[in-house]
Design a protein around this motif. Structure first.
Motif, PDB file in Angstrom:
ATOM      1  N   GLN A 248       0.835  -1.200   0.000  1.00  0.00           N
ATOM      2  CA  GLN A 248       0.000   0.000   0.000  1.00  0.00           C
ATOM      3  C   GLN A 248       0.871   1.251   0.000  1.00  0.00           C
ATOM      4  OE1 GLN A 248      -2.563   0.343   3.427  1.00  0.00           O
ATOM      5  NE2 GLN A 248      -3.373   2.327   2.798  1.00  0.00           N
ATOM      6  N   LEU A 249       1.912   1.250   0.817  1.00  0.00           N
ATOM      7  CA  LEU A 249       2.825   2.387   0.876  1.00  0.00           C
ATOM      8  C   LEU A 249       3.547   2.565  -0.455  1.00  0.00           C
ATOM      9  CD1 LEU A 249       4.168   4.614   2.553  1.00  0.00           C
ATOM     10  CD2 LEU A 249       5.777   2.905   3.423  1.00  0.00           C
ATOM     11  N   ALA A 250       3.981   1.468  -1.074  1.00  0.00           N
ATOM     12  CA  ALA A 250       4.675   1.537  -2.367  1.00  0.00           C
ATOM     13  C   ALA A 250       3.758   2.094  -3.456  1.00  0.00           C
ATOM     14  CB  ALA A 250       5.177   0.154  -2.758  1.00  0.00           C
ATOM     15  N   SER A 251       2.493   1.711  -3.432  1.00  0.00           N
ATOM     16  CA  SER A 251       1.525   2.218  -4.423  1.00  0.00           C
ATOM     17  C   SER A 251       1.334   3.721  -4.276  1.00  0.00           C
ATOM     18  CB  SER A 251       0.180   1.508  -4.255  1.00  0.00           C
ATOM     19  OG  SER A 251       0.302   0.132  -4.524  1.00  0.00           O
ATOM     20  N   GLN A 252       1.286   4.179  -3.043  1.00  0.00           N
ATOM     21  CA  GLN A 252       1.134   5.620  -2.796  1.00  0.00           C
ATOM     22  C   GLN A 252       2.375   6.381  -3.239  1.00  0.00           C
ATOM     23  OE1 GLN A 252       0.240   4.931   1.391  1.00  0.00           O
ATOM     24  NE2 GLN A 252      -1.816   5.795   1.128  1.00  0.00           N
ATOM     25  N   LEU A 253       3.535   5.777  -3.061  1.00  0.00           N
ATOM     26  CA  LEU A 253       4.773   6.408  -3.516  1.00  0.00           C
ATOM     27  C   LEU A 253       4.836   6.445  -5.040  1.00  0.00           C
ATOM     28  CD1 LEU A 253       7.313   4.752  -1.029  1.00  0.00           C
ATOM     29  CD2 LEU A 253       6.622   7.161  -1.052  1.00  0.00           C
ATOM     30  N   ALA A 254       4.419   5.348  -5.662  1.00  0.00           N
ATOM     31  CA  ALA A 254       4.430   5.274  -7.128  1.00  0.00           C
ATOM     32  C   ALA A 254       3.536   6.345  -7.745  1.00  0.00           C
ATOM     33  CB  ALA A 254       3.992   3.890  -7.577  1.00  0.00           C
ATOM     34  N   ALA A 255       2.434   6.663  -7.072  1.00  0.00           N
ATOM     35  CA  ALA A 255       1.520   7.694  -7.561  1.00  0.00           C
ATOM     36  C   ALA A 255       2.195   9.060  -7.610  1.00  0.00           C
ATOM     37  CB  ALA A 255       0.285   7.764  -6.666  1.00  0.00           C
ATOM     38  N   ASP A 256       3.247   9.228  -6.801  1.00  0.00           N
ATOM     39  CA  ASP A 256       4.017  10.477  -6.796  1.00  0.00           C
ATOM     40  C   ASP A 256       5.344  10.327  -7.539  1.00  0.00           C
ATOM     41  OD1 ASP A 256       2.145  11.885  -5.339  1.00  0.00           O
ATOM     42  OD2 ASP A 256       3.033  11.378  -3.400  1.00  0.00           O
ATOM     43  N   ASP A 257       5.474   9.242  -8.326  1.00  0.00           N
ATOM     44  CA  ASP A 257       6.694   8.963  -9.087  1.00  0.00           C
ATOM     45  C   ASP A 257       7.933   8.835  -8.190  1.00  0.00           C
ATOM     46  OD1 ASP A 257       5.460   8.891 -11.611  1.00  0.00           O
ATOM     47  OD2 ASP A 257       5.503  11.086 -11.743  1.00  0.00           O
ATOM     48  N   ILE A 258       7.737   8.253  -7.031  1.00  0.00           N
ATOM     49  CA  ILE A 258       8.842   7.992  -6.113  1.00  0.00           C
ATOM     50  C   ILE A 258       9.174   6.511  -6.205  1.00  0.00           C
ATOM     51  CG2 ILE A 258       9.610   8.004  -3.703  1.00  0.00           C
ATOM     52  CD1 ILE A 258       7.585  10.297  -3.235  1.00  0.00           C
TER      53      ILE A 258
END
Length: 304
Positions: free
Chosen positions: A196-206
Motif C-alpha cells: 500500500q505504501l509503495a503504491s502511494q509512492l508510485a503515484a508520486d513517481d517515487i
C-alpha cells in the motif's frame, strides 16, 4: 571474549532456527551453531528431548544469555557441570555461577559481564557486535539513486508501528530533497501495508521496491548493508543496520524494553525519541513528525 579465554576449545551456539543462518556466517573452524528445534514451527521437542540430544556433546560449561528457567533446566538435564547465568525466574539453585541482574545495564553489557565476572574479570572493555554480510547487486541495484532501507513495522508491532500516513509523508519529504530509491522491508505479515505504501509512492513517481516478506534473514542483512541509510522503528532491522555500519535513523515510541538498555551504540546512529505525554501507547510514536525524521535522515546522508 570466550574465544580469547578458550582459544583451543569448540564453542557451540544454541540458537532459534530462524537465527541460525545469521550466526552460521560467523562460524570458524571451532565455532558451531545448533538449531534449537524446541522453537521450530510444528515441532514438539521437549526440554527432556533436547537435553538428551545435547548430552552427547559432553559440554563442560553453558552460558545462559536468556533468562528463562527452562534454559537452566535444559543444561541441568544435559549433565553440564558449570552453568553460568543471572539469578532470576527461580533458577538460582540450578546455576553453578549466578550473578545478580542489574536491569539498568545495557543488554550487551549484561552478556559480556556474565562471561567476564564468572571468569575473574579479565576484561576491562567489550567490543560492539558486528554482522557479516555479502556485497551483492542482486537486491539493491539502483546506482543513480541513493538506496535507503525502510522499516516502519506493521500493525503486528503494536505501539512501535509508525502509521502509514506519517510514513508516507516522511518518504515524500525525503524524496523531494534527495534522489532516493526506497527498499521497504518487513516480514510476510506486513506485506500488505508495504505494498500500500509503495503504491502511494508510485503515484508520486517515487521509486520503491517492496522486499517485505521476500528476503531470508541473511538477505535482509545484505540489503541493509548495501543501502546508504536505514530508517527504522525500534526493531531487529535497526540493530542489523548498526551491526553492518549503515547509518540509521530510529523512530522510538513505546517499546518492548526500556530504550536505555537496547539503544545501539554507534556514531552514525540517530534516535528520535518521542516526548509524548499521551496515555495511549499507540499515540506516543506519532509525536515524532515526518519533518524530524527527514531532517535526521538528510544529516546522516550529508557528505562529511
Amino acid at each position: 571474549m570466550l574465544r580469547e579465554l578458550y582459544p583451543n576449545n569448540d564453542i557451540y551456539l544454541l540458537a532459534r532456527p530462524f537465527m541460525c543462518e545469521i550466526f552460521a556466517r560467523n562460524t570458524s573452524e571451532k565455532l558451531h551453531v545448533i538449531a534449537d528445534k524446541r522453537y521450530e514451527s510444528g515441532n514438539t521437542h521437549s526440554v527432556f528431548a533436547k537435553a538428551k540430544y545435547l548430552k552427547q556433546y559432553q559440554f563442560a560449561m553453558a552460558i545462559l544469555f536468556r533468562g528463562s528457567l527452562s534454559e537452566a533446566l535444559l543444561c541441568t538435564f544435559a549433565g553440564i557441570k558449570y552453568i553460568l547465568g543471572y539469578r532470576q525466574n527461580g533458577r538460582t539453585p540450578l546455576l553453578s555461577h549466578g550473578l545478580k541482574l542489574n536491569p539498568n545495564h545495557h543488554y550487551i553489557h549484561r552478556y559480556c559481564q556474565l562471561v567476564n565476572d564468572c571468569h575473574g574479570q579479565p576484561f576491562k572493555r567489550y567490543s560492539l557486535p558486528k554482522l557479516s554480510y555479502q556485497t551483492t547487486d542482486m537486491i539493491v541495484k539502483h546506482e543513480t539513486h541513493t538506496p535507503v532501507a525502510v522499516y516502519f513495522g506493521g500493525k503486528n508491532k503494536g505501539p512501535r508501528h509508525y502509521p502509514n500516513e506519517l510514513a508516507l509523508q516522511t518518504l515524500q519529504r525525503l524524496a523531494k530533497q534527495k534522489e532516493v530509491h526506497f527498499y521497504l522491508l518487513g516480514d510476510p505479515s506486513e506485506k500488505e501495508e508495504s505494498q500500500q505504501l509503495a503504491s502511494q509512492l508510485a503515484a508520486d513517481d517515487i521509486s520503491a521496491t517492496v522486499l517485505t516478506g521476500t528476503t531470508s534473514l541473511s538477505e535482509l542483512v545484505d540489503c541493509i548493508a548495501a543501502c546508504q541509510l536505514m530508517i527504522s522503528i525500534d526493531s531487529g532491522p535497526m540493530h542489523m543496520a548498526v551491526a553492518v555500519n549503515t547509518p540509521c535513523v530510529a523512530i522510538v515510541g513505546f517499546g518492548t524494553s526500556a530504550w536505555s538498555v537496547v539503544a545501539p551504540k554507534n556514531k552514525q546512529f540517530t534516535a528520535l525519541i518521542s516526548q509524548s505525554c499521551s496515555l495511549n501507547e499507540y499515540e506516543i510514536i506519532t509525536a515524532i513528525s515526518p519533518q524530524q525524521i527527514t531532517q535526521a535522515a538528510l544529516e546522516l546522508l550529508a557528505p562529511d
